[in-house]
Design a protein around this motif. Sequence first.
Motif, PDB file in Angstrom:
ATOM      1  N   GLU B 162       0.884  -1.010  -0.038  1.00 47.42           N
ATOM      2  CA  GLU B 162      -0.087   0.046  -0.025  1.00 47.42           C
ATOM      3  C   GLU B 162       0.945   1.210   0.050  1.00 47.42           C
ATOM      4  OE1 GLU B 162      -3.270  -0.301   2.711  1.00 47.42           O
ATOM      5  OE2 GLU B 162      -3.116   1.903   3.141  1.00 47.42           O
ATOM      6  N   ALA B 163       1.913   1.162   0.862  1.00 48.76           N
ATOM      7  CA  ALA B 163       2.855   2.376   0.511  1.00 48.76           C
ATOM      8  C   ALA B 163       3.513   2.696  -0.575  1.00 48.76           C
ATOM      9  CB  ALA B 163       3.990   2.293   1.965  1.00 48.76           C
ATOM     10  N   ALA B 164       3.817   1.523  -1.231  1.00 44.88           N
ATOM     11  CA  ALA B 164       4.414   1.530  -2.472  1.00 44.88           C
ATOM     12  C   ALA B 164       3.306   2.390  -3.543  1.00 44.88           C
ATOM     13  CB  ALA B 164       4.915   0.417  -2.875  1.00 44.88           C
ATOM     14  N   LEU B 165       2.173   1.571  -3.429  1.00 42.16           N
ATOM     15  CA  LEU B 165       1.092   2.340  -4.432  1.00 42.16           C
ATOM     16  C   LEU B 165       0.942   3.651  -4.101  1.00 42.16           C
ATOM     17  CD1 LEU B 165      -0.589   1.266  -6.718  1.00 42.16           C
ATOM     18  CD2 LEU B 165      -2.337   1.059  -5.123  1.00 42.16           C
ATOM     19  N   LYS B 166       0.774   3.972  -2.737  1.00 44.92           N
ATOM     20  CA  LYS B 166       0.584   5.478  -2.744  1.00 44.92           C
ATOM     21  C   LYS B 166       1.673   6.495  -3.160  1.00 44.92           C
ATOM     22  CE  LYS B 166      -2.735   5.096   1.290  1.00 44.92           C
ATOM     23  NZ  LYS B 166      -2.875   5.241   2.639  1.00 44.92           N
ATOM     24  N   TYR B 167       2.812   5.967  -2.806  1.00 42.21           N
ATOM     25  CA  TYR B 167       4.033   6.746  -2.991  1.00 42.21           C
ATOM     26  C   TYR B 167       4.110   6.875  -4.632  1.00 42.21           C
ATOM     27  CZ  TYR B 167       8.866   8.314  -2.544  1.00 42.21           C
ATOM     28  OH  TYR B 167      10.086   8.884  -2.485  1.00 42.21           O
ATOM     29  N   LEU B 168       3.928   5.646  -5.516  1.00 40.56           N
ATOM     30  CA  LEU B 168       4.022   5.708  -6.764  1.00 40.56           C
ATOM     31  C   LEU B 168       2.954   6.742  -7.434  1.00 40.56           C
ATOM     32  CD1 LEU B 168       5.194   3.885  -9.223  1.00 40.56           C
ATOM     33  CD2 LEU B 168       2.585   3.841  -9.462  1.00 40.56           C
ATOM     34  N   LEU B 169       1.696   6.357  -7.001  1.00 35.83           N
ATOM     35  CA  LEU B 169       0.738   7.310  -7.636  1.00 35.83           C
ATOM     36  C   LEU B 169       0.933   8.911  -7.324  1.00 35.83           C
ATOM     37  CD1 LEU B 169      -2.364   5.116  -7.324  1.00 35.83           C
ATOM     38  CD2 LEU B 169      -0.977   5.341  -9.084  1.00 35.83           C
ATOM     39  N   ILE B 170       1.412   9.028  -6.075  1.00 36.19           N
ATOM     40  CA  ILE B 170       1.417  10.557  -5.861  1.00 36.19           C
ATOM     41  C   ILE B 170       2.672  11.224  -6.350  1.00 36.19           C
ATOM     42  CG2 ILE B 170       1.721  12.256  -3.992  1.00 36.19           C
ATOM     43  CD1 ILE B 170       0.203  10.474  -2.131  1.00 36.19           C
ATOM     44  N   GLY B 171       3.809  10.200  -6.352  1.00 36.23           N
ATOM     45  CA  GLY B 171       5.277  10.623  -7.046  1.00 36.23           C
ATOM     46  C   GLY B 171       4.842  10.835  -8.441  1.00 36.23           C
ATOM     47  N   ALA B 172       4.149   9.977  -9.058  1.00 36.73           N
ATOM     48  CA  ALA B 172       4.314  10.015 -10.507  1.00 36.73           C
ATOM     49  C   ALA B 172       3.584  11.161 -10.974  1.00 36.73           C
ATOM     50  CB  ALA B 172       3.537   8.925 -11.256  1.00 36.73           C
ATOM     51  N   SER B 173       2.148  11.481 -10.422  1.00 40.07           N
ATOM     52  CA  SER B 173       1.597  12.774 -10.496  1.00 40.07           C
ATOM     53  C   SER B 173       2.321  13.993 -10.287  1.00 40.07           C
ATOM     54  CB  SER B 173       0.144  12.653  -9.902  1.00 40.07           C
ATOM     55  OG  SER B 173       0.305  12.286  -8.678  1.00 40.07           O
ATOM     56  N   SER B 174       3.038  14.044  -9.109  1.00 36.01           N
ATOM     57  CA  SER B 174       3.816  15.121  -8.795  1.00 36.01           C
ATOM     58  C   SER B 174       4.826  15.509  -9.905  1.00 36.01           C
ATOM     59  CB  SER B 174       4.622  15.248  -7.395  1.00 36.01           C
ATOM     60  OG  SER B 174       5.684  14.736  -7.526  1.00 36.01           O
ATOM     61  N   SER B 175       5.484  14.182 -10.319  1.00 35.47           N
ATOM     62  CA  SER B 175       6.477  14.553 -11.617  1.00 35.47           C
ATOM     63  C   SER B 175       6.042  14.830 -12.875  1.00 35.47           C
ATOM     64  CB  SER B 175       7.195  13.229 -11.621  1.00 35.47           C
ATOM     65  OG  SER B 175       6.656  12.346 -12.132  1.00 35.47           O
ATOM     66  N   ALA B 176       4.517  14.576 -12.803  1.00 35.26           N
ATOM     67  CA  ALA B 176       4.161  15.019 -14.111  1.00 35.26           C
ATOM     68  C   ALA B 176       3.565  16.573 -14.274  1.00 35.26           C
ATOM     69  CB  ALA B 176       2.745  14.268 -14.475  1.00 35.26           C
ATOM     70  N   ILE B 221       8.037  23.934  -8.229  1.00 32.39           N
ATOM     71  CA  ILE B 221       7.928  24.045  -6.806  1.00 32.39           C
ATOM     72  C   ILE B 221       7.051  22.743  -6.328  1.00 32.39           C
ATOM     73  CG2 ILE B 221       7.182  24.953  -4.602  1.00 32.39           C
ATOM     74  CD1 ILE B 221       8.434  27.717  -5.421  1.00 32.39           C
ATOM     75  N   ALA B 222       5.957  22.419  -6.885  1.00 35.25           N
ATOM     76  CA  ALA B 222       5.106  21.377  -6.345  1.00 35.25           C
ATOM     77  C   ALA B 222       5.879  20.028  -6.572  1.00 35.25           C
ATOM     78  CB  ALA B 222       3.727  21.327  -7.424  1.00 35.25           C
ATOM     79  N   GLY B 223       6.742  19.975  -7.567  1.00 38.80           N
ATOM     80  CA  GLY B 223       7.474  18.639  -7.590  1.00 38.80           C
ATOM     81  C   GLY B 223       8.544  18.663  -6.790  1.00 38.80           C
ATOM     82  N   ILE B 224       9.364  19.875  -6.423  1.00 39.78           N
ATOM     83  CA  ILE B 224      10.323  19.764  -5.437  1.00 39.78           C
ATOM     84  C   ILE B 224      10.034  19.541  -4.031  1.00 39.78           C
ATOM     85  CG2 ILE B 224      12.158  21.038  -4.366  1.00 39.78           C
ATOM     86  CD1 ILE B 224      12.492  22.594  -6.990  1.00 39.78           C
ATOM     87  N   ALA B 225       8.753  20.198  -3.795  1.00 41.68           N
ATOM     88  CA  ALA B 225       8.052  19.862  -2.498  1.00 41.68           C
ATOM     89  C   ALA B 225       7.811  18.707  -1.881  1.00 41.68           C
ATOM     90  CB  ALA B 225       7.196  20.984  -2.103  1.00 41.68           C
ATOM     91  N   PHE B 226       7.325  17.970  -3.144  1.00 38.87           N
ATOM     92  CA  PHE B 226       7.195  16.485  -2.947  1.00 38.87           C
ATOM     93  C   PHE B 226       8.336  15.800  -2.543  1.00 38.87           C
ATOM     94  CE2 PHE B 226       7.424  12.429  -5.057  1.00 38.87           C
ATOM     95  CZ  PHE B 226       6.424  11.730  -4.167  1.00 38.87           C
ATOM     96  N   LYS B 227       9.345  16.152  -2.972  1.00 42.60           N
ATOM     97  CA  LYS B 227      10.748  15.448  -2.742  1.00 42.60           C
ATOM     98  C   LYS B 227      11.181  15.536  -1.512  1.00 42.60           C
ATOM     99  CE  LYS B 227      12.365  12.326  -5.397  1.00 42.60           C
ATOM    100  NZ  LYS B 227      11.436  11.439  -4.809  1.00 42.60           N
ATOM    101  N   ILE B 228      11.050  16.704  -1.057  1.00 40.50           N
ATOM    102  CA  ILE B 228      11.520  17.359   0.410  1.00 40.50           C
ATOM    103  C   ILE B 228      10.430  17.093   1.345  1.00 40.50           C
ATOM    104  CG2 ILE B 228      13.307  18.901  -0.476  1.00 40.50           C
ATOM    105  CD1 ILE B 228      11.978  21.111   0.021  1.00 40.50           C
ATOM    106  N   SER B 229       9.229  16.646   0.924  1.00 41.77           N
ATOM    107  CA  SER B 229       8.149  16.544   1.720  1.00 41.77           C
ATOM    108  C   SER B 229       7.899  17.463   2.711  1.00 41.77           C
ATOM    109  CB  SER B 229       8.257  15.072   2.563  1.00 41.77           C
ATOM    110  OG  SER B 229       9.375  15.486   3.425  1.00 41.77           O
ATOM    111  N   ALA B 230       7.717  18.682   1.863  1.00 45.52           N
ATOM    112  CA  ALA B 230       7.000  19.846   2.733  1.00 45.52           C
ATOM    113  C   ALA B 230       5.497  19.918   2.614  1.00 45.52           C
ATOM    114  CB  ALA B 230       7.812  21.222   1.735  1.00 45.52           C
TER     115      ALA B 230
END
Lengths: 208, 526, 101
Positions: B162-176, B221-230
């Motif tokens: 579940e953690a991987a799925l959430k991370y992937l979906l949020i991460g992929a959309s933030s990188s888009a 900034i949305a993409g960067i803030a996702f990486k630094i989890s702000a």
Amino acid sequence: MTLAEGVQIVSFGILAVMVLGSALGVVLLTNIVYSAFLLGGVFISIAGLYVLLNAEFVAAAQVLIYVGAVNVLILFAIMLVNKREDFSSIPRRWIRQGATGIVCFGLFALLGTMILITPWSLAPTSSAVIENSIVEIGKHFFSDFLLPFELASVLLLMAMVGAIILARRDIIPEVAIAKEREIVSTSLTLPERPREIASIGSSPTKEQ
Amino acid sequence: MDFSISIANQLNAATILPEGIVIITLMVVIIGDLIFGRSSSRWLPYAAIAGLLASIIALYFQWNNPEPIAFLGAFNSDNLSIIFRGIVALSTAVTIPMSIRYVEQSGTSLAEFMAIMLTATLGGMFLSGANELVMVFISLEMLSISSYLMTGYMKRDPRSNEAALKYLLIGASSSAIFLYGVSLLYGLSGGETNLTTIAARITDASSSQSLGLAIALVFVIAGIAFKISAVPFHQWTPDVYEGSPTPVVAFLSVGSKAAGFALAIRLLVTAFALVTEEWHFIFTALAILSLVLGNVVALAQTSMKRMLAYSSIAQAGFVMIGLIAGTDAGYSSMIFYLLVYLFMNLGAFTCVILFSLRTGTDQISEYAGLYQKDPLVTLCLSICLLSLGGIPPLAGFFGKIYLFWAGWQAGIYGLVLLGLITTVVSIYYYIRVVKMMVVKEPHEMSDAVKNYPEIRWSLPGMRPLQVGLIVSVVVTSLAGILSNPLFTLANDSVVSTPILQSAVVTRELPQNNVKVSSTVAPSTQH
Amino acid sequence: MQLQYCLILAAALFCIGIYGLITSRNAVRVLMSIELMLNAVNLNLMGFSNFLDPSAIKGQIFTIFVITVAAAEAAVGLAIILAIYRNRETVDMEQFNLLKW
């Protein structure tokens, strides 16, 4: 190889309608299989747009990779998780959908305004298209985009290895009741117990 | 032969020698595992650690490289990137010893785990030096995709899935979303992908592009803030931290975050130099939210990993103070804090791993009375947590003081005051764990601690864990008092980096102009 | 045909992708929405490449990289979905709530 202006406009219009219609179908239809096929339609229409934008190589890559690989992969995934499941309905879901729709429309309005008011610095020789885009792309790949090109190979290798690890069925190792008492060995799970078991007082809310 | 040498010279390929070493190590790990099978797991981790340390040494020799630009502008190996690449590589070198035992105990394969982690390291290292939009994108995705894979590595565990799925979906959309911003940047600059050229091209443009630039800025900034989890891009953090294997969490909280900050500095300072005011404003908002929400929600956590997740959100807020300050001192305080944070956070995670390996739980209440059974883990965890909270003689205190000092110098008083207040809040929840471990009477001991197994360091994979723990604790306790070398290192790297210097100068110029005009204005009124 | 048409089409596709991302309950459909967003970005890049940068066509290179990475991401995403389906017997996003505070 530029087509006449009018033909270009008309074909752009047809492709745009196809893209938007299929994309709306992808997100709105209830049957996931239809969505997957419509996604293929979006990809193919976008490949057509690329041809209009004088990029034959990318159009071919789009068809090969998106339609040939990604879309087929998605169809396979749908078949593998093929249990027809009726999602339990959530009350007030339409409010959420409506709010999301409004937000997305607002975002579209914002982006559209931005696109229309920004003076894009159009290249003066818009019609002078380079003869063979594939040669130009090859030159780029082996000069200033060499490093990302090589890195993409490492990325693809690792994505392949990782996807195989995650998706393969493997034999679950025996939970080792070790002679060393210290080892609380698990079989492909986290060593930490889930919270329901860890906190004894609370009754487990969900059985899987 | 001559031809290849001349090509290498032309590309300045020697600058990526450290990354080359990491790639070779990666290959050694994969192929060694293929050839020698399971028996290779005895030596493979050490090979990986050796490779990472060799890469750090190679980085050391790159210091003050006279020609930092490599691969025709794709990669920039200035001192700023060197220090961030060092942080990423070092975090993996400390994470691998703690993962050996953990991964073996869960029955999964160690070699592939390390291979994926090395790929993530490679992505982080290239991200720290990427000087071109395509390069930024590829290395960012390399880091992200391998992080998704590591998160879901315990594939029989629904929480890990579940953690991987959430991370992937949020991460992929933030990188888009990040990519959409990047594509606007490409368009606004009229078809440039090199960061420095983009800056030059956009500065020429008129102010009618400002809406486009602002949208690009927000999306990036949305993409960067996702990486630094702000906060508010943090929703994935607690879930992913709870559900993933603990060594992965340790890497994500240090290595991946450091790479995110390197990207933030490079992209914002060069490509968005024109809108410095705006991005300072956005980052101030992000910092305030992260400090408040991270520290307050951490108070309510019962799971140690979740508490450390919220604590890492709050720590990102502290580091952002240095970024917003925008001065030499600000940037070097960021680097200093990240260096110190590496050791104290990894030390804390090592203790959490040890405890969960021996007892099979990570609930905070189960730590009660640990002092009676295992003084070493208690001592190390206390030192690391107190250092994270910022208690005086430890390294974290000096890191925080430096950050606050830099912020105060730059005139962001409100943020510094908020930082001080939230530090006090954070000390409360760190101390709570320490108190739980130390003060409880023997009869108040938790069940897990009562059944605590006999401590045996001789088990396979425990020795490296012990070494990693001791190293990080020693650095955490001594780096504060002997902080001078680290401090000088951080300062040097900032002072000798051209992009930051020009940024500092251009930032100070308008202020001087304002001062001049404000002194002129009253005189004209008179 | 103008640059603006192309960009507006891309913006519309991007917004449809975001809508699908937020409202979909099937994990596979969320992945499809992400693919839509990436395609919108590609369309943007190709438009810029054709109208602003017709000699160096860096946008086309960028698009090829995006396509490559999207394929890798889709493969990893579907592997994760398969793993979670084996353990949980569902792909409903609303059911994935083991991790919550």
